[in-house]
Design a protein around this motif. Sequence first.
Motif, PDB file in Angstrom:
ATOM      1  N   GLU A   1      19.727  28.832  60.162  1.00 16.33           N
ATOM      2  CA  GLU A   1      21.018  28.733  59.479  1.00 16.33           C
ATOM      3  C   GLU A   1      22.067  27.979  60.290  1.00 16.33           C
ATOM      4  OE1 GLU A   1      19.547  31.685  59.976  1.00 16.33           O
ATOM      5  OE2 GLU A   1      20.681  32.783  61.475  1.00 16.33           O
TER       6      GLU A   1
ATOM      7  N   VAL B   1      31.310  28.729  52.002  1.00 17.88           N
ATOM      8  CA  VAL B   1      30.175  29.021  51.128  1.00 17.88           C
ATOM      9  C   VAL B   1      30.582  28.890  49.669  1.00 17.88           C
ATOM     10  CG1 VAL B   1      28.439  30.725  50.503  1.00 17.88           C
ATOM     11  CG2 VAL B   1      29.326  30.661  52.817  1.00 17.88           C
TER      12      VAL B   1
ATOM     13  N   TRP C   1      24.956  31.035  47.216  1.00 19.61           N
ATOM     14  CA  TRP C   1      23.771  31.286  48.025  1.00 19.61           C
ATOM     15  C   TRP C   1      22.761  31.995  47.153  1.00 19.61           C
ATOM     16  CZ3 TRP C   1      22.216  35.983  51.162  1.00 19.61           C
ATOM     17  CH2 TRP C   1      21.074  35.711  51.929  1.00 19.61           C
TER      18      TRP C   1
ATOM     19  N   LEU D   1      21.388  26.942  49.066  1.00 18.55           N
ATOM     20  CA  LEU D   1      22.767  27.132  49.487  1.00 18.55           C
ATOM     21  C   LEU D   1      23.597  25.918  49.112  1.00 18.55           C
ATOM     22  CD1 LEU D   1      24.810  28.765  51.312  1.00 18.55           C
ATOM     23  CD2 LEU D   1      23.950  27.402  53.207  1.00 18.55           C
TER      24      LEU D   1
END
Lengths: 338, 540
Positions: free
Chosen positions: B80, B214, B217, B225
Motif C-alpha cells: 500500500e 481516498v 476502496w 482503489l
Amino acid sequence: MARHLARRLGQALLVVAGVVVLTFTVMRLVPGDPAVAFAGPKATPEQLAEVRERFGLDDPLPAQLVAYVRDLLTGDWGTSLRTRQPVLDDLYLAFPASLELVGAALVLAIVVGVPVGVLAARHNRRLPDLGVRFTSMLAVSVPVFWLALTLQLIFASELGWFPIAGEYDSSLDTTSPLTLWTNITVVDALITGNWPILTSTLQHLVLPALVVAAYPTGVIAQMTRAALIEEAGQDHARMERALGFGETAVLTRFALRPSLVPVLSIVALVFAYSIVNGFLVEAVFNWPGLGRYAAESIKARDTPAIAGVTLLVALVYTLANLVVDLLQGVVDPRVRAR
Amino acid sequence: MRWHKRLLVAGVTGVLALTASACAGGQVRGAGGTPAPQQSGTGQSRSAPSEGVANDSTFVYVPNLDVVTDWDPATSYSNEIVALSNIYEGLTRYDAQTQKAEPRLAQKWTSGEGGKEWTFELRPGVTFHSGAPLTAEAAKKAIERTIDKKGGAAYIWDAVDKIDALDDKTLKFTLKYPAPLDLIASSGYAAYIYDVGAVDPDGKKDGGTGPYTVDTWQKGKETELTLKAYEGYWGGWKPEQYKKVAFRVTPEITTAWQLLQKGEVNFVQRLNPQLFQQAGGTDGVRTSQSPSFQNLLVLFNTSSGPAKDERVRKALQAAIDYDGLAAALKGSGQKASGLVPEGLLGHVAGMQPKQDLDKARQLLEEAGYGPDNPELKLSLTYAQGDDDQKLLVTLLSAALKKLNVTLQARPMTWNAQWDLGKKRGQDVFVMYWYPDYPDAYSWFLNVFRSADEPQFNLSYLKDAQIDAGIDALPELTATNQVRADETYQDLQRKIIEERAAVAVPYVQTYQRALSADVEGYVDNPAYPNVVFFYDLKRAA
C-alpha cells in the motif's frame, strides 16, 4: 428418497469434517513459522511473539484444532494473513465472481454440449460424430492458459470485439452504481435493472466464460454421446423403433432422459473443479474470483485463507452433489425408487 | 408435469435459494456498506466547474498485487506504500540524485549535540484531510502513536528519547544516541505525519496531508482503489495535473501490457525483460529503467561447515559468473558494486566483482578440495519461485561442478528458509535486502553486525572491528558525511574482500512502462514502486 437423501447428507458432512481436519493438519505440518507471514519479512522477535500469542500458534496442536473447529462453526473463519481481513469476508467477495464466471460457462457448456452429444450419437461413427469427438477431445486437452491468452490476444487486443480484462467497466461504479443483493454482478444488475452494468459485465464475461467452458463442453458432449449410444441399444429403444419412431425421435424423446443421469453427475464434478481451476483464466482476465484469491493466498502461505478456500470448495462440492442427487430424482424416477 | 418442466422448476428453485442464501441486503458497490457519499467518482470531475481546462482524465496505475492490506499509516509495511505515499507525507523526502533528504512537511531543520538533537520547522498553511491544521503538537502525536503501535517499521524511531512541540511550528527531537533523523523522517514506512483522530482501518477516510485522498476502496475488486485530489493541498493545483487516480490490479504481465497498448492504463509497475524490450519500440508507450535499492546477497556461513574456511568463501566469490548473470537477467538486474546501491551515501564505485575460476581452483586446493581432492558438498537455500535467484543458482552450480564442488540448492518459502537460517542450517543463504529508510546503515546493522541469536546476520559474521565501524555510522552520518562515506567504504572492503562473508552479484532494476502522454515521471528508489502522481502532468 428421503432416506437416500439423509444418507447422502450424512456422507457429505463426514467429507467436510475430514477436509477440515486434513487442511488443518497439512497447514501445520508445512515447515516455517506462520507468524512470519503475518508480521512481515523483517519482523522483530517481539513482533513475532505477539502474533503467535494473538493467533494461539504456541498452543498444542489438538487444542488449536478444537479452537479452529469451534471458530468455524461460529462463523469465524480466521483472519487472512495477507489481506488482514476476515477470511469469510474475503470469500464473500471472491466467491460470487467465480460463481458468475463458472455459472455462465456451465450454462454454455450444457447448451452446447448436450445437443452436440445428441448429434454425435445420431450419426455414430460417421463424419459428424468424428468431428464432434475430435473437437471435444481438443476442447478437453487444450491448456486453458494458452486458450485464454490466445483468445485475449485475437478477440480483445487485435480485433477489439471484447474488453481485454476486468469484470465490468469500473467507471460505471460512479455513473450507475450497482446495488448489491447477491454480490453476483450479473444477477444484481438484472434484479435492480442496472442495464449499463449488465451489458458491460456480459461483454467482459464472453471470453473468460468461453475459455472456462471449453473443458466442461467437451466432457458433457462425450458423456452425452456415450450414454445415448448405450441407451439406444436397450430393449426399450428396439421397442420404440418397432413402433415406428425415427432414430432422432428415439434418441431425443426416449433415450435422452435416462442418459442425463450420468451427465448430471459430471456437471456437478466439473462445476466444483472449475471453481478453483479457473484461477489461470481469472489471472489472465483480471477476474476477481476465488481461483485468483486461492493462488495469491498459496503464494503468500496465507494458512487461514487457504484453509477457508479448501473448506468452501469442499462445501460447494458436496452441495453440488446433493443438488445433482435431487435433480437425478426429478429426471429419472427410477433413482427415487432405489 | 413433463420432466423438462420439472427440471426447469428445480433449476429456478436452486437459483432462488442461492440468491436468498447469498443475500446480505442491498449495498451500493464502492461505498463499503453505507450509501455512497455525496460526491465521489469520475463522473463528477467531468462537470467540475472550478477548473477552466482541467485535466479530467484519471491516471491508472497497474500493480500486480492487491494494493491495500493495512490502512494504518503507523503500521503499514506493504504494497500500500504506492497509495499511502500520495495520501500521507513525512517531514522530509529523500532525493536519490542529491543523496539528501529534501523538505516536505518540514521547511528546514538543524541538528546539534553531535546528532542527538534535531529541530524541525514545520511548513505553514498545511491542513490534514480531516480539516485540522498541521501543528507541531499534531506531528508529535502522530509519531508517538506510530512508536507506541510497535508495528511495521516503527523501529526506525528507536533512537528517539522524547519529542517536544516547542511552539506551533517547531518540533524538537531528543535522541538516545546520534542518528540521521532527517533521513529517518524521509522513510517510506512509519514516518507519515497524520491526524491521529482520523485513522480509519476501513479506508473510508484518512488523516493525511498529501495531495490525494481516498475516493473509493473495494477490496478484492479489479479497480481496487481510487484517489481524488485534496483541494486544500498546500502545494495548490494546476490544471494539467491528474486529479484522479485509479489502481487496477493486474497479476498477469501480458494482460497489463495489452491494457497499456490499448491506452486503458497509464503505468505498469513491472514488465518482464522481453515485454520491456518490445515496449521500447511501441508507439504511445514510454519505458523507464532505473536501479533499485534492493540487491541480492549471497551470504556464506562463516561460523560452521566447510565455508567457515575463509579460502572456501573466497573461492565461492570467485566462482560466481557475475557478467554472465547480468547478461542473462536481460536488464532486470545490473552488476552491483559493493554492498551499498547507487544513490545512497556509502556507495563505492569500481568494486564490481569478476569471475576468476583459476583463482577459485587454487583457493579450493589450498583448502584441501578441488578437482584432485575429495568432493566438497555445500548446501544453499534461496527463494522459491524467484527466477532471478534460480538463474544465479544454476550458473553457480555449473561453475562449481567443474571444481568438484556439488551445490545442493533448495528453493524454499521465506518462512522456512529464514527458520533454517536462524538455526545456521545451511552453507550459503541467498536473499534480497533493501533499506526501510534511505540509509545504507540497514545493510550493516541488520546483516553484518554480530548477533548471538542471528536474525538477519545469516553469514553469522562476528568481528569486533567491523562492529565498531558499524556503531560509529549513525553519528558520522548525522555530523560528518565525508567521514561516514569513508567508513562505509572501509567496512565494505573488510566484509566483502577481507572476510569474504558475502557476494553481491546484482542490484535489481525497475523496468516500468508508461503511456507516452505522461510527463514528469521520475523513479525514486527510496520509495519502491511509488509514483508521485502530483508531480505528473498530462501532455496536451
